[in-house]
Design a protein around this motif. Sequence first.
Motif, PDB file in Angstrom:
ATOM      1  N   MET B   1      14.994   1.477  -9.466  1.00  0.00           N
ATOM      2  CA  MET B   1      15.299   2.036  -8.149  1.00  0.00           C
ATOM      3  C   MET B   1      14.877   1.062  -7.055  1.00  0.00           C
ATOM      4  N   ASP B   2      15.767   0.818  -6.166  1.00  0.00           N
ATOM      5  CA  ASP B   2      15.540  -0.181  -5.121  1.00  0.00           C
ATOM      6  C   ASP B   2      14.829   0.465  -3.943  1.00  0.00           C
ATOM      7  N   ILE B   3      13.537   0.516  -4.034  1.00  0.00           N
ATOM      8  CA  ILE B   3      12.740   1.234  -3.046  1.00  0.00           C
ATOM      9  C   ILE B   3      12.242   0.274  -1.971  1.00  0.00           C
ATOM     10  N   PRO B   4      12.281   0.668  -0.717  1.00  0.00           N
ATOM     11  CA  PRO B   4      11.790  -0.239   0.331  1.00  0.00           C
ATOM     12  C   PRO B   4      10.304  -0.548   0.159  1.00  0.00           C
ATOM     13  N   THR B   5       9.855  -1.527   0.870  1.00  0.00           N
ATOM     14  CA  THR B   5       8.486  -2.020   0.759  1.00  0.00           C
ATOM     15  C   THR B   5       7.424  -0.933   0.885  1.00  0.00           C
ATOM     16  N   THR B   6       6.459  -0.993  -0.018  1.00  0.00           N
ATOM     17  CA  THR B   6       5.259  -0.182   0.130  1.00  0.00           C
ATOM     18  C   THR B   6       4.096  -1.166   0.179  1.00  0.00           C
ATOM     19  N   PRO B   7       3.392  -1.239   1.289  1.00  0.00           N
ATOM     20  CA  PRO B   7       2.376  -2.294   1.422  1.00  0.00           C
ATOM     21  C   PRO B   7       1.202  -2.068   0.468  1.00  0.00           C
ATOM     22  N   GLN B 333       0.573  13.946  -9.544  1.00  0.00           N
ATOM     23  CA  GLN B 333       1.074  13.369  -8.276  1.00  0.00           C
ATOM     24  C   GLN B 333       2.110  14.305  -7.656  1.00  0.00           C
ATOM     25  N   ARG B 334       2.986  14.826  -8.489  1.00  0.00           N
ATOM     26  CA  ARG B 334       4.037  15.735  -8.038  1.00  0.00           C
ATOM     27  C   ARG B 334       3.458  16.993  -7.388  1.00  0.00           C
ATOM     28  N   LYS B 335       2.313  17.446  -7.902  1.00  0.00           N
ATOM     29  CA  LYS B 335       1.681  18.629  -7.310  1.00  0.00           C
ATOM     30  C   LYS B 335       1.145  18.321  -5.918  1.00  0.00           C
ATOM     31  N   LEU B 336       0.551  17.131  -5.760  1.00  0.00           N
ATOM     32  CA  LEU B 336      -0.229  16.882  -4.542  1.00  0.00           C
ATOM     33  C   LEU B 336       0.445  15.990  -3.507  1.00  0.00           C
ATOM     34  N   LEU B 337       1.219  15.006  -3.922  1.00  0.00           N
ATOM     35  CA  LEU B 337       1.688  14.019  -2.943  1.00  0.00           C
ATOM     36  C   LEU B 337       2.829  14.512  -2.041  1.00  0.00           C
ATOM     37  N   PRO B 338       3.825  15.197  -2.566  1.00  0.00           N
ATOM     38  CA  PRO B 338       4.806  15.759  -1.615  1.00  0.00           C
ATOM     39  C   PRO B 338       4.133  16.727  -0.626  1.00  0.00           C
ATOM     40  N   VAL B 595      17.831  11.410  -5.892  1.00  0.00           N
ATOM     41  CA  VAL B 595      16.771  11.941  -5.026  1.00  0.00           C
ATOM     42  C   VAL B 595      15.529  12.261  -5.857  1.00  0.00           C
ATOM     43  N   THR B 596      15.720  12.924  -6.987  1.00  0.00           N
ATOM     44  CA  THR B 596      14.580  13.251  -7.854  1.00  0.00           C
ATOM     45  C   THR B 596      13.887  11.989  -8.345  1.00  0.00           C
ATOM     46  N   GLU B 597      14.702  11.022  -8.727  1.00  0.00           N
ATOM     47  CA  GLU B 597      14.134   9.757  -9.192  1.00  0.00           C
ATOM     48  C   GLU B 597      13.334   9.086  -8.067  1.00  0.00           C
ATOM     49  N   ALA B 598      13.862   9.153  -6.863  1.00  0.00           N
ATOM     50  CA  ALA B 598      13.181   8.554  -5.717  1.00  0.00           C
ATOM     51  C   ALA B 598      11.844   9.252  -5.434  1.00  0.00           C
ATOM     52  N   VAL B 599      11.829  10.574  -5.553  1.00  0.00           N
ATOM     53  CA  VAL B 599      10.574  11.307  -5.325  1.00  0.00           C
ATOM     54  C   VAL B 599       9.524  10.861  -6.341  1.00  0.00           C
ATOM     55  N   ASN B 600       9.931  10.739  -7.592  1.00  0.00           N
ATOM     56  CA  ASN B 600       8.987  10.279  -8.615  1.00  0.00           C
ATOM     57  C   ASN B 600       8.462   8.880  -8.295  1.00  0.00           C
ATOM     58  N   GLU B 601       9.369   8.011  -7.887  1.00  0.00           N
ATOM     59  CA  GLU B 601       8.974   6.637  -7.615  1.00  0.00           C
ATOM     60  C   GLU B 601       8.053   6.563  -6.382  1.00  0.00           C
ATOM     61  N   LEU B 602       8.372   7.351  -5.365  1.00  0.00           N
ATOM     62  CA  LEU B 602       7.509   7.377  -4.173  1.00  0.00           C
ATOM     63  C   LEU B 602       6.116   7.885  -4.529  1.00  0.00           C
ATOM     64  N   CYS B 603       6.038   8.876  -5.391  1.00  0.00           N
ATOM     65  CA  CYS B 603       4.724   9.372  -5.820  1.00  0.00           C
ATOM     66  C   CYS B 603       3.925   8.232  -6.452  1.00  0.00           C
ATOM     67  N   ARG B 604       4.604   7.470  -7.310  1.00  0.00           N
ATOM     68  CA  ARG B 604       3.925   6.388  -8.003  1.00  0.00           C
ATOM     69  C   ARG B 604       3.435   5.318  -7.009  1.00  0.00           C
ATOM     70  N   ARG B 605       4.278   5.013  -6.012  1.00  0.00           N
ATOM     71  CA  ARG B 605       3.900   3.972  -5.054  1.00  0.00           C
ATOM     72  C   ARG B 605       2.804   4.434  -4.082  1.00  0.00           C
ATOM     73  N   LEU B 606       2.828   5.692  -3.751  1.00  0.00           N
ATOM     74  CA  LEU B 606       1.855   6.173  -2.758  1.00  0.00           C
ATOM     75  C   LEU B 606       0.520   6.545  -3.385  1.00  0.00           C
ATOM     76  N   ARG B 607       0.537   6.777  -4.682  1.00  0.00           N
ATOM     77  CA  ARG B 607      -0.672   7.230  -5.357  1.00  0.00           C
ATOM     78  C   ARG B 607      -1.926   6.395  -5.053  1.00  0.00           C
ATOM     79  N   PRO B 608      -1.822   5.036  -5.061  1.00  0.00           N
ATOM     80  CA  PRO B 608      -3.048   4.255  -4.798  1.00  0.00           C
ATOM     81  C   PRO B 608      -3.635   4.517  -3.417  1.00  0.00           C
ATOM     82  N   HIS B 609      -2.812   4.971  -2.470  1.00  0.00           N
ATOM     83  CA  HIS B 609      -3.279   5.167  -1.095  1.00  0.00           C
ATOM     84  C   HIS B 609      -3.669   6.613  -0.803  1.00  0.00           C
ATOM     85  N   ALA B 610      -3.512   7.494  -1.800  1.00  0.00           N
ATOM     86  CA  ALA B 610      -3.606   8.928  -1.519  1.00  0.00           C
ATOM     87  C   ALA B 610      -4.923   9.313  -0.834  1.00  0.00           C
ATOM     88  N   VAL B 611      -6.038   8.839  -1.378  1.00  0.00           N
ATOM     89  CA  VAL B 611      -7.328   9.246  -0.822  1.00  0.00           C
ATOM     90  C   VAL B 611      -7.509   8.703   0.600  1.00  0.00           C
TER      91      VAL B 611
END
Lengths: 649, 649
Positions: B1-7, B333-338, B595-611
């Motif tokens: 999935m071609d996801i835009p930059t996540t710093p 991640q799906r429970k908490l990040l969205p 869309v579902t695939e994107a949500v999963n991928e966003l969860c994975r990318r945002l996870r390190p920053h969650a806290v």
Amino acid sequence: MDIPTTPARFDSAELSELLDGRWAHVRSRVREALAGIELPDGSDLDTESHRARTLEQLHLLAKSGIPELGFPESCGGRQDIGGSVVSLEMLPGNLSLMVKAGVQWGLFGGAVVALGTERHHERYLRDIMTLDLPGCFAMTETGHGSDVQNLRTTATYDPATEEFVVHTPHESARKEYIGNAARDGRLAVVFAQLVTGGKSHGVHALLVPVRDANGESLPGVRIEDCGRKAGLNGVDNGRITFDQVRVPREALLNRYGDVEPDGTYRSPIAGAGKRFFTMLGTLIRGRISVAGTAGSATKLALEIALRYGDARRQFERPGTGDETVVLDYLAHQRKLLPALAKTFALHFAQEELVSTLHDLRDSGDERRQRELESRAAGLKAVSTWHATRTIQTCREACGGAGYLAENQLAQLKADTDVFTTFEGDNTVLLQLVAKGLLTNYKDHVDELGPLGMVRFVADQVVEAVFERTPARSLVRRVADTRRDDVFDRGWQLELFEDREKHVLDGLARRLRRATGDNAFEVFNSAQDHVLRAATVHIERRVLEAFVAAVERCRDRDTAALLDRLCDLYALSTVEADRGWFLEHERISPRRSKAVTEAVNELCRRLRPHAVDLVAAFGLPRQWLTAPIATGAEAARQRTQRAHDRAPER
Amino acid sequence: MDIPTTPARFDSAELSELLDGRWAHVRSRVREALAGIELPDGSDLDTESHRARTLEQLHLLAKSGIPELGFPESCGGRQDIGGSVVSLEMLPGNLSLMVKAGVQWGLFGGAVVALGTERHHERYLRDIMTLDLPGCFAMTETGHGSDVQNLRTTATYDPATEEFVVHTPHESARKEYIGNAARDGRLAVVFAQLVTGGKSHGVHALLVPVRDANGESLPGVRIEDCGRKAGLNGVDNGRITFDQVRVPREALLNRYGDVEPDGTYRSPIAGAGKRFFTMLGTLIRGRISVAGTAGSATKLALEIALRYGDARRQFERPGTGDETVVLDYLAHQRKLLPALAKTFALHFAQEELVSTLHDLRDSGDERRQRELESRAAGLKAVSTWHATRTIQTCREACGGAGYLAENQLAQLKADTDVFTTFEGDNTVLLQLVAKGLLTNYKDHVDELGPLGMVRFVADQVVEAVFERTPARSLVRRVADTRRDDVFDRGWQLELFEDREKHVLDGLARRLRRATGDNAFEVFNSAQDHVLRAATVHIERRVLEAFVAAVERCRDRDTAALLDRLCDLYALSTVEADRGWFLEHERISPRRSKAVTEAVNELCRRLRPHAVDLVAAFGLPRQWLTAPIATGAEAARQRTQRAHDRAPER
């Protein structure tokens, strides 16, 4: 909308008989027994008084004959496993009592029955049954709740003294959240890694005394109090730490593995994993009880909300001079009636599950035992989530009144909240279900962990999961007889079945990509798919159980009404997941809209029967105490209307 | 999935500054003030002690300078309405205190400010602000919670003595659930049907003393205690019944309607309905505070669950010798990040709402006032349901630990539960929003009831609801600059906008079918459509607020991260409603799966920053006390790993 017949009335007694089902005699007896004992919920008390009252009530229950159902005849029990599950379900108005009973007789007593041998049975069972010996079931550890296979407490055999040394190596290995531990338990079934001759043989259970007759903890045993919880404060949960506590060799519950005096280990089951999961399988009753109790708590909440919704009025209805009864609003029906339909569906599925448990006992049929465990896991997850959601909805549907303690919903919410966690975290349980679906129930039951399933599926084909269930033959027949619209039961059944097959096939394909190195990543990126596979499987099983129950109903009008309720379960389930059905082109956009329209229309048709339907569950009357559901609201409405209509305002 | 930059990293201080927003100075001052006062939650106490403690804490708060924000300068206040809302939001760790403060200063004090005139301000405001005069806001009645326009208490003018006679004609007319009533309140703002010369002029508010300085109820005033509730037990809710209680003519809060000594009624606003809704409109601050507080409670719950999920491990991760951190699981991640993404979105929408409230004060712009009220109703509904769902999810995500009182989630759940009900039942509020969308905000605000909207829409065209909002011009710009995939912000915005238009058009068409006779049936069969129209409108507004906030962010990496969080909000919202989008062929099945695939991928990318993301909200540190979130779990994991790796196990 061309909706099939909805009868103007139905036979409540007929419906109640159908709902009471195979254990109708047990339900009747418990209703009578409870009519004779007052067992008020103690959540208005402080923690210590609440615990004390719950223990007193447990003694009353011990004398009622109810606990005997679950114990073998050899110790004076009645060996009616199904009846014992059903009887515990009948306590939704006092869930601390239900849970404490479940700990004492289901988990603690049940473990001694299932994992122990004659020497343990003779010595302990009678006292456990009478509550002369209160006990604990000490499995969960602070560091390992779900992954019990990897718990860290050790039981090391010392041949010199022919004793086991039970030890907690560090804080994570402390026994956590143990019911009956903080105050009342004297003996504990402790799960620990059994070590003899320097070799570990996996998790086994031992009987370890934790308190003396005066309630003092024994040497080497440290007990802490878990303190206040969100609910269930009548249950004394505690943490137990063992410091090199010695128990005799005979303390090992040795049905599935034993240590000889010289330290030689012997077991009829090769492999530590399989052995432990066989032990766990014998303890499945607790999980099934939680699903049943979640169901009763849901019924109680719905009865309160429906009775209130049927009396409460708000906003004037033009042209009538009256205000509208809130249950006449579509939005209110939408909140409560699909939930009621699902509660019926789960009730029938639970009845089938309890029957399987009862009939399978000690049959040695390993394949059916695995299927039972899988179904128990799935129904527990689905039923407890349904309880959490529905009780919340009932609270909101009762507005501010629902928030007052006197109207019971607050306590039902707080007490049932942990049901989605204890006796197996729901998310972990659904993974277990998915694993069962992907393997052929052979001898692969080795791991509870998420990666287990990746390994199993690698070289396997998805098994035909559509086995003979009580409903299957009916399903085939029904599928051929109905019309071709959204009320077509055959279409509904095929839709559920097709969804399950498709989801499972896709999952198996994804998981087969796993190699040794990427197993975690492959599993993890498909985890939502894994959970979905389990959910849709359970939804299909639940629908089939409902269909079979409708077919069992002999009264025509009652059957017709149940038929509509079954439609509501099926169609509201399709509606909730219509994203998937549309995405996979299983329904057209037009049919999808027709489903929503049908749900609305079913709500409208079923609304006049809502209170009678929920009352047919026959919950013991002592549990319904909420003023809003027992006449206060209706009386207030009458007074207001009389006043509004009086000439002098 | 071609996801835009996540710093890889972002600037926390930058993000905190953005989140603190326009009232950053107030937030800072409250953080400092709270660091100097201990305000522990008292839910471990019995009801009476909890109430006593909450009152003491309220006195501490009175001295802190915080209440002054909301009062006029004439009585020593600071006249910072926005600041006063923001300051109350900062108390999520002690919600009984927040609600009691809201009752005293927001509702009671706010009503005297908004509905009273100089004579009331001079006499009472200073004592209200300092808490020397504790009071009640007595609107809701037992029989009328949502339909306040039809409440039954009467205030009948007696020209002979120049007094009003305040009276409760029957039980349904009793003032219900009144905060501060059971124990502490001395003066009440009482809403009653004003009758003079035999004619009713609709609902007005009067000041009625209910207790003397010793706390005894006054003659003719009967006060009952609502008793124990699911939560918020530090607030003393009570029921008040008036038996022909006389108050002087000047007790009428007479800004919008007055009675002359001879009984002549005068008001600047013609029409009882419009007059009452104008009065209600001035009290909107309470509803906005509830939305804000729901947001802070959600942030606190998420901070607890994310910190625990980032420390807790379960099930071995093959090849590493370690167990997997639970927040690394996709399902977790799906429970908490969205939910975290939506919490950010609602935070920015709330900031816009508070700004409008602040800027609009006394502007006399009726159209903007109606829009504010509508937006406040919608955001309150969406924010409080989000709180209920998210805090529940956080509890479950923390397993058994989440159920222990010490870990705060139990209390957060119990205390916030009623937020979906008080200050306007959410379902009723969404109907209000829908009505606002269907009318042109002119002078049609006459009825709160569900049928109101049917009448208005009959001859009307749906108004262009896409007005200039802070985000609109940005939206246009952004819509032209992104790529054509699911991460295309323009596509997301247009999708939300198009959905809203389509739902509203369809609703208007359905409601226009109503004639005099079938109005109720037409409305009722479309009620689910009504609620959907309101929901999708609010979701669009919330997305636009998030987009605008991202554009305000000056730091590149921080903005990029927020951009991904905004994607997660947009796409998880689309995913949750993909049934509708597919049904109306707004997205293809293939895009839906993307869309579902994107949500999963966003969860994975945002996870390190969650806290770090949740910490950026800067909740006052005294509120975070849960051991699982403040180091206990991390310490335990370290000990276990050290032990597991030691050569001698």
